[in-house]
Design a protein around this motif. Structure first.
Motif, PDB file in Angstrom:
ATOM      1  N   SER A 103       0.838  -1.196   0.000  1.00 22.89           N
ATOM      2  CA  SER A 103       0.000   0.000   0.000  1.00 22.89           C
ATOM      3  C   SER A 103       0.879   1.255   0.000  1.00 22.89           C
ATOM      4  O   SER A 103       2.089   1.190   0.203  1.00 22.89           O
ATOM      5  CB  SER A 103      -0.921  -0.004   1.223  1.00 22.89           C
ATOM      6  N   ARG A 129       0.881   5.506   1.346  1.00 27.16           N
ATOM      7  CA  ARG A 129       0.277   6.647   2.033  1.00 27.16           C
ATOM      8  C   ARG A 129       1.286   7.782   2.014  1.00 27.16           C
ATOM      9  O   ARG A 129       2.482   7.574   2.229  1.00 27.16           O
ATOM     10  CB  ARG A 129      -0.129   6.297   3.467  1.00 27.16           C
ATOM     11  N   THR A 138      -4.764   3.840   5.590  1.00 25.68           N
ATOM     12  CA  THR A 138      -4.731   2.713   4.669  1.00 25.68           C
ATOM     13  C   THR A 138      -5.520   1.522   5.215  1.00 25.68           C
ATOM     14  O   THR A 138      -6.111   0.767   4.451  1.00 25.68           O
ATOM     15  CB  THR A 138      -3.279   2.297   4.378  1.00 25.68           C
ATOM     16  N   ARG A 139      -5.540   1.378   6.521  1.00 26.60           N
ATOM     17  CA  ARG A 139      -6.342   0.302   7.100  1.00 26.60           C
ATOM     18  C   ARG A 139      -7.825   0.523   6.828  1.00 26.60           C
ATOM     19  O   ARG A 139      -8.556  -0.393   6.444  1.00 26.60           O
ATOM     20  CB  ARG A 139      -6.097   0.226   8.609  1.00 26.60           C
ATOM     21  N   ARG A 180      -8.575  -0.007   3.095  1.00 27.09           N
ATOM     22  CA  ARG A 180      -8.636  -1.434   2.762  1.00 27.09           C
ATOM     23  C   ARG A 180      -9.916  -2.075   3.296  1.00 27.09           C
ATOM     24  O   ARG A 180     -10.439  -3.024   2.696  1.00 27.09           O
ATOM     25  CB  ARG A 180      -7.403  -2.146   3.327  1.00 27.09           C
ATOM     26  N   ALA A 225      -3.518   8.305  -0.625  1.00 32.27           N
ATOM     27  CA  ALA A 225      -3.136   6.919  -0.318  1.00 32.27           C
ATOM     28  C   ALA A 225      -3.812   5.994  -1.316  1.00 32.27           C
ATOM     29  O   ALA A 225      -4.787   6.367  -1.975  1.00 32.27           O
ATOM     30  CB  ALA A 225      -3.554   6.549   1.106  1.00 32.27           C
ATOM     31  N   VAL A 284      -4.480   1.423  -1.818  1.00 25.75           N
ATOM     32  CA  VAL A 284      -4.261   0.041  -1.377  1.00 25.75           C
ATOM     33  C   VAL A 284      -4.746  -0.886  -2.478  1.00 25.75           C
ATOM     34  O   VAL A 284      -5.504  -0.490  -3.360  1.00 25.75           O
ATOM     35  CB  VAL A 284      -5.036  -0.278  -0.068  1.00 25.75           C
TER      36      VAL A 284
END
Length: 224
Positions: free
Chosen positions: A108, A110, A119-120, A123, A195, A197
């Motif tokens: 990923s 960021r 990013t979490r 995703r 960002a 992913v």
């Protein structure tokens, strides 16, 4: 969610049309403003013609002056042409993206200053995907230009989360996902991108990226 199959740049017409409509509305507003100012000037001249020449009262200073109205700001057509002209130059094929990717299971990205929780969430589907660009079947230069314009227009119309489908490279020589690496490098070079992913399996998996964009002004455009 609107899906764009980018067989050519004409597939970006919905976003272009929205911008053109906003520009037309702004031009109409400015025309109406100029007409109102013209009528106001005509009424002032009519009054002056009716009362004839006047002399200021001696010993009194009212400090009143007529100020010419500010001319309306020109439409940003030249700026848009400039942006389109430098679009291709803003994304280099020689850019090394490998050092900027987070070395996790899905590589990923960021931007500096963006926390890992972004990013979490990206995703996990925290932001709904609002538009999609499919780059299947495009040559490298076509894909780069389509991606650059798509990101620019998406940001200008206020979109926050989009998906870029680059494919898994199964049809490429050696079955290597060449376009995937280039798309990652191009996205990192776009300042509008915060960002990205790898997409979840149901959203394209290794053949797509989910991209989070900087908040942008909607410029009066309709909600997607």
């Amino acid at each position: 969610m609107t899906v764009l199959k980018a067989q050519s740049l004409q597939d970006l017409q919905p976003l272009r049309r929205a911008l053109a409509e906003a520009a037309a509305r702004e031009a109409q507003r400015q025309q109406e403003q100029r007409e109102a100012e013209r009528r106001a000037r005509a009424e002032r001249m009519l009054f002056q013609d009716a009362v004839g020449p006047v002399q200021p009262l001696k010993g009194q200073h009212h400090g009143r002056r007529w100020h010419a109205p500010q001319p309306p700001e020109p439409l940003p057509l030249q700026r848009e042409r400039d942006e389109e002209r430098v679009l291709r130059e803003s994304m280099s094929d020689e850019f090394d993206v490998s050092t900027l990717l987070d070395v996790d299971d899905q590589l990923s990205f960021r931007r500096p200053g963006i926390g890992v929780e972004v990013t979490r969430r990206l995703r996990a589907g925290h932001w709904s995907i609002q538009r999609q660009l499919d780059l299947h079947g495009l040559r490298r230069d076509e894909a780069r230009e389509a991606l650059g314009e798509f990101i620019r227009l998406a940001h200008r119309t206020g979109l926050r989360c989009v998906r870029i489908v680059h494919g898994k490279g199964l049809g490429s020589p050696g079955k290597e996902p060449v376009l995937k690496g280039r798309v990652q490098a191009w996205l990192v070079q776009k300042k509008e991108v915060l960002a990205f992913v790898q997409a979840r399996p149901a959203e394209g998996g290794a053949g797509a990226l989910v991209v989070l964009l900087q908040p942008g002004k909607r410029a009066g455009l309709p909600q997607p």
